[in-house]
Design a protein around this motif. Structure first.
Motif, PDB file in Angstrom:
ATOM      1  N   LEU A   1       0.790  -1.226   0.000  1.00 32.84           N
ATOM      2  CA  LEU A   1       0.000   0.000   0.000  1.00 32.84           C
ATOM      3  C   LEU A   1       0.829   1.287   0.000  1.00 32.84           C
ATOM      4  O   LEU A   1       0.477   2.239  -0.712  1.00 32.84           O
ATOM      5  N   PRO A   2       1.918   1.390   0.779  1.00 36.08           N
ATOM      6  CA  PRO A   2       2.659   2.657   0.778  1.00 36.08           C
ATOM      7  C   PRO A   2       3.215   3.054  -0.578  1.00 36.08           C
ATOM      8  O   PRO A   2       3.506   4.232  -0.808  1.00 36.08           O
ATOM      9  N   PHE A   3       3.367   2.099  -1.503  1.00 31.66           N
ATOM     10  CA  PHE A   3       3.883   2.430  -2.819  1.00 31.66           C
ATOM     11  C   PHE A   3       2.833   3.082  -3.705  1.00 31.66           C
ATOM     12  O   PHE A   3       3.158   3.760  -4.679  1.00 31.66           O
ATOM     13  N   ARG A   4       1.531   2.880  -3.379  1.00 36.30           N
ATOM     14  CA  ARG A   4       0.463   3.526  -4.110  1.00 36.30           C
ATOM     15  C   ARG A   4      -0.199   4.629  -3.300  1.00 36.30           C
ATOM     16  O   ARG A   4      -0.890   5.477  -3.850  1.00 36.30           O
ATOM     17  N   MET A   5      -0.062   4.583  -1.972  1.00 41.97           N
ATOM     18  CA  MET A   5      -0.621   5.599  -1.079  1.00 41.97           C
ATOM     19  C   MET A   5       0.502   6.095  -0.177  1.00 41.97           C
ATOM     20  O   MET A   5       0.645   5.651   0.956  1.00 41.97           O
ATOM     21  N   PRO A   6       1.329   6.987  -0.678  1.00 37.29           N
ATOM     22  CA  PRO A   6       2.472   7.447   0.110  1.00 37.29           C
ATOM     23  C   PRO A   6       2.046   8.164   1.372  1.00 37.29           C
ATOM     24  O   PRO A   6       0.943   8.699   1.476  1.00 37.29           O
ATOM     25  N   ARG A   7       2.941   8.183   2.359  1.00 41.25           N
ATOM     26  CA  ARG A   7       2.668   8.829   3.632  1.00 41.25           C
ATOM     27  C   ARG A   7       3.553  10.073   3.760  1.00 41.25           C
ATOM     28  O   ARG A   7       4.782   9.979   3.752  1.00 41.25           O
ATOM     29  N   ALA A   8       2.898  11.224   3.866  1.00 34.41           N
ATOM     30  CA  ALA A   8       3.627  12.488   3.960  1.00 34.41           C
ATOM     31  C   ALA A   8       3.779  12.901   5.415  1.00 34.41           C
ATOM     32  O   ALA A   8       2.976  12.520   6.267  1.00 34.41           O
ATOM     33  N   LEU A   9       4.794  13.694   5.693  1.00 31.51           N
ATOM     34  CA  LEU A   9       5.028  14.179   7.044  1.00 31.51           C
ATOM     35  C   LEU A   9       4.222  15.418   7.359  1.00 31.51           C
ATOM     36  O   LEU A   9       4.085  15.781   8.533  1.00 31.51           O
TER      37      LEU A   9
END
Length: 234
Positions: A225-233
């Motif tokens: 999932l993180p590769f399609r829904m990145p997590r921003a700071l």
């Protein structure tokens, strides 16, 4: 679809902000200003989407007995205008706006669902079916006229369609044969497709969603999932 921390999200009565993107309602139209980075290949996605509903509905539907999942077809009939600066694209057409709300993870309450929506001569048709974890089903079939008046109907038989490249099941209700026109999104647990079908004897082009929640909760899919829904700071 970027995941952002609590401090990046804010809302007022008429606005909703997530990071650099935000939505605003002026009483007649919803304006969505998008300013994001696309994935998996980084690229700027920036522009404006404007949705003008012909009517706003007031009825939300409970999707399970516990009442912790609801679906609200807010604007079944609408016009949409899209103007993107990056990439430079623009178009307009018939649109739709809804909302899902829940107090528990979807995968806890449902195994899968099939959803579709299409513009008819006199409004909009929506078909929503889901399999709950307890084995019971959600089966909703309804039309909305441009004034937002709803009419439930008995859906025609189910037609199975070709599975996606990830082997996600797709099906649609249709009076006769149905045809897969185009797959717009093909993910391990989700597909968005354009389907040609027939309702009330009328040809209709449907936007269609398939969601496989048994797939979604698999550890290998969660790791992707993180590769399609990145997590921003921020």
């Amino acid at each position: 679809m970027t995941e952002r921390p609590r401090g990046a999200v804010s809302r007022t009565t008429d606005t909703f902000t997530v990071g650099p993107s935000h939505l605003s309602w002026d009483g007649k139209s919803l304006t969505i200003n998008v300013n994001e980075i696309s994935v998996p290949i980084p690229g700027r996605l920036r522009g404006t989407i404007r949705l003008v509903p012909t009517a706003i509905t007031q009825q939300a539907f409970l999707l399970n007995g516990e009442g912790n999942h609801q679906w609200w077809p807010i604007a079944p009939c609408a016009r949409v205008q899209v103007r993107l600066d990056h990439p430079r694209l623009s178009w307009q057409g018939d649109g739709y706006f809804d909302m899902n709300h829940g107090d528990a993870p979807l995968e806890q309450g449902f195994a899968d669902w099939q959803w579709s929506r299409g513009t008819m001569q006199d409004g909009t048709a929506i078909l929503y079916e889901a399999k709950r974890r307890d084995g019971s089903r959600v089966d909703l079939a309804m039309t909305f006229d441009p004034n937002g008046r709803m009419q439930a109907f008995e859906p025609p038989p189910t037609v199975d369609l070709r599975r996606t490249g990830w082997r996600v099941r797709r099906s649609i209700h249709s009076d006769g044969a149905a045809k897969l026109v185009k797959t717009l999104e093909d993910a391990p647990f989700y597909a968005r497709s354009v389907i040609s079908a027939k309702l009330f004897g009328e040809p209709v082009t449907l936007m269609h969603e398939s969601l496989a929640l048994d797939r979604f909760k698999m550890p290998v899919v969660q790791a992707m999932l993180p590769f399609r829904m990145p997590r921003a700071l921020r």
